[in-house]
Write an enzyme that holds these catalytic residues in place. Structure first.
Site, mmCIF file in Angstrom:
data_model
loop_
_atom_site.group_PDB
_atom_site.id
_atom_site.type_symbol
_atom_site.label_atom_id
_atom_site.label_comp_id
_atom_site.label_asym_id
_atom_site.label_seq_id
_atom_site.Cartn_x
_atom_site.Cartn_y
_atom_site.Cartn_z
ATOM 1 N N CYS A 96 4.449 -12.224 2.409
ATOM 2 C CA CYS A 96 3.013 -12.277 2.680
ATOM 3 C C CYS A 96 2.348 -11.023 2.134
ATOM 4 O O CYS A 96 2.863 -9.909 2.312
ATOM 5 C CB CYS A 96 2.771 -12.385 4.182
ATOM 6 S SG CYS A 96 3.672 -13.745 4.954
ATOM 7 N N SER A 122 8.675 -10.634 4.747
ATOM 8 C CA SER A 122 8.128 -9.353 4.323
ATOM 9 C C SER A 122 6.620 -9.533 4.333
ATOM 10 O O SER A 122 6.115 -10.589 3.945
ATOM 11 C CB SER A 122 8.570 -8.992 2.905
ATOM 12 O OG SER A 122 9.968 -8.875 2.838
ATOM 13 N N CYS A 123 5.898 -8.530 4.795
ATOM 14 C CA CYS A 123 4.433 -8.589 4.804
ATOM 15 C C CYS A 123 3.924 -7.212 4.415
ATOM 16 O O CYS A 123 4.207 -6.233 5.113
ATOM 17 C CB CYS A 123 3.911 -8.997 6.179
ATOM 18 S SG CYS A 123 2.119 -9.253 6.217
ATOM 19 N N VAL A 124 3.214 -7.154 3.312
ATOM 20 C CA VAL A 124 2.739 -5.877 2.799
ATOM 21 C C VAL A 124 1.260 -5.951 2.447
ATOM 22 O O VAL A 124 0.720 -7.026 2.174
ATOM 23 C CB VAL A 124 3.539 -5.439 1.549
ATOM 24 C CG1 VAL A 124 5.006 -5.216 1.898
ATOM 25 C CG2 VAL A 124 3.416 -6.456 0.427
#
Length: 145
Positions: A96, A122-124
């Site tokens: 994401c 993963s969210c960055v």
């Protein structure tokens, strides 16, 4: 059709068959805005390109705010999953991207409604996203039994 075109088509077909890859495409999700596929099946996995909150009916970003944009992105992901014959429950990994990490909590509220099996994620936050959107979501789904 020219002999070159026929040979090229035959080579492309044999490469896809050899690698056991299949491209997934649906008009219920936004068309790719670049030289890529909406999704590709390779072996027992579906690899979906990142989905931004484009309304497939208009080709435009209609949603405003992180909640509405996250909803549209999730709907677009769902349509690609459906075109491949699977659902959100088959997703094993998401990546994401947020335009602003301050939207993390609001994004999570929407995300949690769709990914109830809690896949790896993963969210960055990133500097910019295509078309100035607030979020993008890509998925990997398992197609096996």
């Amino acid at each position: 059709m020219s002999p070159w075109s026929l040979m090229k088509r035959k080579c492309e077909k044999s490469i896809e068959e050899e690698n056991n890859m299949k491209k997934i495409s649906t008009d219920k999700a936004p068309a790719a805005i670049g030289p890529y596929s909406q999704a590709v099946i390779a072996g027992d996995f579906l690899y979906a390109s990142g989905q931004i909150p484009i309304d497939p009916a208009t080709g435009n970003v209609e949603a405003r705010g992180i909640t509405a944009q996250a909803e549209q992105s999730m709907i677009n992901v769902g349509e690609i999953l459906k075109a491949a014959g699977v659902s959100y429950d088959n997703v094993v990994k998401t990546t994401c991207f947020l335009a602003d990490i301050a939207d993390f909590a609001a994004f999570n509220e929407v995300y949690a409604k769709y990914f109830t099996q809690n896949p790896a994620r993963s969210c960055v936050a990133v500097k910019d996203l295509p078309k100035g959107v607030l979020c993008e979501v890509e998925v990997i789904a398992y197609l096996g039994d």
